[in-house]
Design a protein around this motif. Structure first.
Motif, PDB file in Angstrom:
ATOM      1  N   GLU A  84      -0.517 -16.443  27.978  1.00  0.00           N
ATOM      2  CA  GLU A  84      -1.575 -17.043  28.796  1.00  0.00           C
ATOM      3  C   GLU A  84      -1.192 -17.031  30.268  1.00  0.00           C
ATOM      4  O   GLU A  84      -2.020 -16.738  31.137  1.00  0.00           O
ATOM      5  CB  GLU A  84      -1.866 -18.471  28.337  1.00  0.00           C
ATOM      6  N   LEU A  85       0.065 -17.335  30.571  1.00  0.00           N
ATOM      7  CA  LEU A  85       0.486 -17.341  31.968  1.00  0.00           C
ATOM      8  C   LEU A  85       0.448 -15.930  32.551  1.00  0.00           C
ATOM      9  O   LEU A  85       0.053 -15.743  33.711  1.00  0.00           O
ATOM     10  CB  LEU A  85       1.900 -17.917  32.094  1.00  0.00           C
TER      11      LEU A  85
ATOM     12  N   ASP B 292      -4.880 -12.052  36.493  1.00  0.00           N
ATOM     13  CA  ASP B 292      -6.219 -12.360  36.981  1.00  0.00           C
ATOM     14  C   ASP B 292      -6.191 -12.645  38.485  1.00  0.00           C
ATOM     15  O   ASP B 292      -7.097 -12.256  39.220  1.00  0.00           O
ATOM     16  CB  ASP B 292      -6.780 -13.561  36.226  1.00  0.00           C
ATOM     17  N   ALA B 293      -5.136 -13.296  38.956  1.00  0.00           N
ATOM     18  CA  ALA B 293      -5.026 -13.637  40.378  1.00  0.00           C
ATOM     19  C   ALA B 293      -4.376 -12.532  41.203  1.00  0.00           C
ATOM     20  O   ALA B 293      -4.792 -12.275  42.334  1.00  0.00           O
ATOM     21  CB  ALA B 293      -4.226 -14.926  40.535  1.00  0.00           C
TER      22      ALA B 293
ATOM     23  N   THR C 214       7.490 -14.639  37.355  1.00  0.00           N
ATOM     24  CA  THR C 214       7.691 -15.625  36.292  1.00  0.00           C
ATOM     25  C   THR C 214       9.139 -16.050  36.139  1.00  0.00           C
ATOM     26  O   THR C 214       9.422 -17.160  35.686  1.00  0.00           O
ATOM     27  CB  THR C 214       7.220 -15.074  34.945  1.00  0.00           C
TER      28      THR C 214
ATOM     29  N   THR D 128      -1.653  -9.604  26.223  1.00  0.00           N
ATOM     30  CA  THR D 128      -2.822  -9.768  27.083  1.00  0.00           C
ATOM     31  C   THR D 128      -3.808  -8.624  26.840  1.00  0.00           C
ATOM     32  O   THR D 128      -3.531  -7.694  26.080  1.00  0.00           O
ATOM     33  CB  THR D 128      -2.420  -9.769  28.574  1.00  0.00           C
TER      34      THR D 128
ATOM     35  N   VAL E 241      -3.215 -19.613  40.678  1.00  0.00           N
ATOM     36  CA  VAL E 241      -2.360 -20.009  39.554  1.00  0.00           C
ATOM     37  C   VAL E 241      -1.490 -21.199  39.928  1.00  0.00           C
ATOM     38  O   VAL E 241      -1.463 -22.214  39.248  1.00  0.00           O
ATOM     39  CB  VAL E 241      -1.475 -18.856  39.035  1.00  0.00           C
TER      40      VAL E 241
ATOM     41  N   ASP F 252      -6.284 -23.271  41.324  1.00  0.00           N
ATOM     42  CA  ASP F 252      -6.737 -22.544  40.142  1.00  0.00           C
ATOM     43  C   ASP F 252      -6.848 -21.050  40.426  1.00  0.00           C
ATOM     44  O   ASP F 252      -6.476 -20.219  39.590  1.00  0.00           O
ATOM     45  CB  ASP F 252      -8.086 -23.097  39.681  1.00  0.00           C
TER      46      ASP F 252
ATOM     47  N   THR G  57      -1.613 -13.585  31.670  1.00  0.00           N
ATOM     48  CA  THR G  57      -3.028 -13.296  31.907  1.00  0.00           C
ATOM     49  C   THR G  57      -3.512 -13.962  33.180  1.00  0.00           C
ATOM     50  O   THR G  57      -4.226 -13.347  33.995  1.00  0.00           O
ATOM     51  CB  THR G  57      -3.877 -13.766  30.718  1.00  0.00           C
ATOM     52  N   ARG G  58      -3.123 -15.216  33.377  1.00  0.00           N
ATOM     53  CA  ARG G  58      -3.537 -15.922  34.593  1.00  0.00           C
ATOM     54  C   ARG G  58      -2.955 -15.244  35.835  1.00  0.00           C
ATOM     55  O   ARG G  58      -3.621 -15.134  36.867  1.00  0.00           O
ATOM     56  CB  ARG G  58      -3.085 -17.379  34.536  1.00  0.00           C
ATOM     57  N   TYR G  59      -1.707 -14.813  35.734  1.00  0.00           N
ATOM     58  CA  TYR G  59      -1.094 -14.115  36.863  1.00  0.00           C
ATOM     59  C   TYR G  59      -1.842 -12.831  37.183  1.00  0.00           C
ATOM     60  O   TYR G  59      -2.172 -12.559  38.344  1.00  0.00           O
ATOM     61  CB  TYR G  59       0.375 -13.809  36.569  1.00  0.00           C
TER      62      TYR G  59
ATOM     63  N   LEU H 229      -3.147 -26.385  33.516  1.00  0.00           N
ATOM     64  CA  LEU H 229      -2.197 -25.281  33.358  1.00  0.00           C
ATOM     65  C   LEU H 229      -0.759 -25.767  33.214  1.00  0.00           C
ATOM     66  O   LEU H 229       0.108 -25.010  32.788  1.00  0.00           O
ATOM     67  CB  LEU H 229      -2.305 -24.332  34.559  1.00  0.00           C
TER      68      LEU H 229
END
Length: 389
Positions: free
Chosen positions: A222-223, A229-230, A243, A257, A40, A37, A225-227, A93
């Motif tokens: 969303e992906l 964030d990490a 990606t 985002t 990602v 998590d 944003t997750r990327y 995810l």
């Protein structure tokens, strides 16, 4: 007047990296799911990478815990998605990655195989559909099966095609693996337990539940944003590379985002609002990360954590990174497992006593995780080859 963009230094990015990627002792996770998590997705092209990436980030990692998540609870899902690469992701995810990346990959995989088998074997679309149903029926009847068992149940899977005709490396493989790969890319089947140890690349297959349908644009946002964030702050090119999207899709996703524009050492970048404040100084940390680990494979631009003079030693000819040694947010060397199980490390330049002790402790921790298991990375690098000799 356009406001000046905030400058985020490489030092600040390195300070954030150890904590965000669970590499400092205090930040280590309690479960494999928490590791996946935070990052990602875990690279899974080399099966051993998944286990070693988790072991580097858990205080008391065990093979059994990860096998539970992968093959019993299915809280972690293995799938072909970003950049046509195999990843392990949290189950929640998986539908996002499916809509954002995997669907397009699956379409290309099916079209490529269909073209080859029609040209070389004369099998048309009706054959493809009928064989797909036959494979799914055989797999449902068995519960789980190896590729060889499925080929026995559906003999057409033993048909051979010619690859690189006339070349010195001409090959005539069966279509079994590619056909099963297409069904896996489409989410119809999934890899089950390996045939050998946890480091084996031979898997059993099981029927998979289809992913919920999500809108592609929303999933890409969303992906992204997750990327961020990490891995943020990061450049547009970093996001595009990670990606596998087109530049247009990357820009559209980033625009959806909450990211703001910032300046990085390598040029304009993007950061989430929470990444603008200077991070606290982390405790000193060392890590031994496996080849294709998600941290070094997270960015297209790597100069802020890797001295360019060492790239030739740490990467293979196609850009895959081998096992790396980290100290306080930078790659400082590499490591390898020798045939007797010893973990051999090499640091390019002396980092001091504290670093040496921390790296030695991580090597001992990694050796304990391996136990009697021996591995060889799928993508070998010059330094790993020398150290493993």
């Amino acid at each position: 007047m356009t406001p000046a963009r905030q400058k985020i230094t490489a030092e600040a990015r390195r300070a954030r990296l150890g904590t965000r990627h669970l590499l400092t002792p205090a930040a280590r996770a309690a479960t494999p799911e928490a590791v996946a998590d935070a990052l990602v997705a875990l690279h899974a092209t080399d099966p051993a990478t998944v286990y070693l990436a988790v072991a580097a980030r858990m205080g008391n990692a065990s093979v059994g815990e990860l096998e539970r998540a992968l093959y019993e609870d299915h809280s972690l899902v293995r799938m072909l998605c970003m950049r046509r690469t195999m990843f392990v992701l949290p189950r929640a995810l998986a539908p996002v990655a499916d809509a954002a990346a995997a669907r397009a990959v699956a379409v290309r995989e099916r079209a490529g195989l269909a073209k080859v088998i029609e040209e070389q074997l004369g099998f048309d679309a009706k054959w493809f559909a009928a064989t797909q149903e036959a494979v799914l029926a055989a797999l449902a009847a068995r519960g789980e099966a190896t590729a060889a068992q499925l080929a026995d149940d559906v003999p057409d899977l033993k048909s051979q095609i010619v690859q690189a005709p006339g070349k010195p490396y001409e090959a005539r493989p069966r279509i079994t693996s590619r056909f099963l790969g297409v069904l896996a890319a489409e989410g119809r089947i999934r890899r089950g337990r390996p045939l050998g140890t946890w480091a084996s690349s031979q898997f059993r297959w099981t029927v998979a539940e289809p992913h919920p349908e999500l809108a592609a644009d929303e999933a890409r946002a969303e992906l992204a944003t997750r990327y961020l964030d990490a891995f943020g702050p990061a450049t547009t090119e970093d996001v595009k590379w990670w990606t596998g999207w087109t530049l247009t899709d990357t820009r559209k996703a980033l625009a959806r985002t909450d990211a703001v524009d910032v300046d990085l050492d390598e040029g304009p970048g993007h950061a989430l609002p929470g990444q603008l404040a200077a991070p606290p100084a982390p405790e000193p940390w060392a890590a031994l990360l496996p080849g294709l680990d998600p941290t070094p494979m997270g960015w297209r631009h790597r100069d802020w954590y890797l001295d360019t003079a060492h790239k030739a030693e740490l990467f293979d000819g196609t850009g895959n990174i081998g096992p790396s040694v980290w100290w306080n947010g930078r790659i400082v060397g590499g490591w390898a497992q020798r045939p007797d199980g010893e973990i051999a490390t090499h640091v390019f330049t002396d980092q001091g006593r504290e670093a040496s002790a921390a790296i030695e402790a991580e090597a001992a921790r990694l050796s304990a995780f391996f136990g009697d298991t021996r591995i060889r990375p799928s993508f070998r690098t010059p330094l790993e080859r020398r150290l493993s000799a």
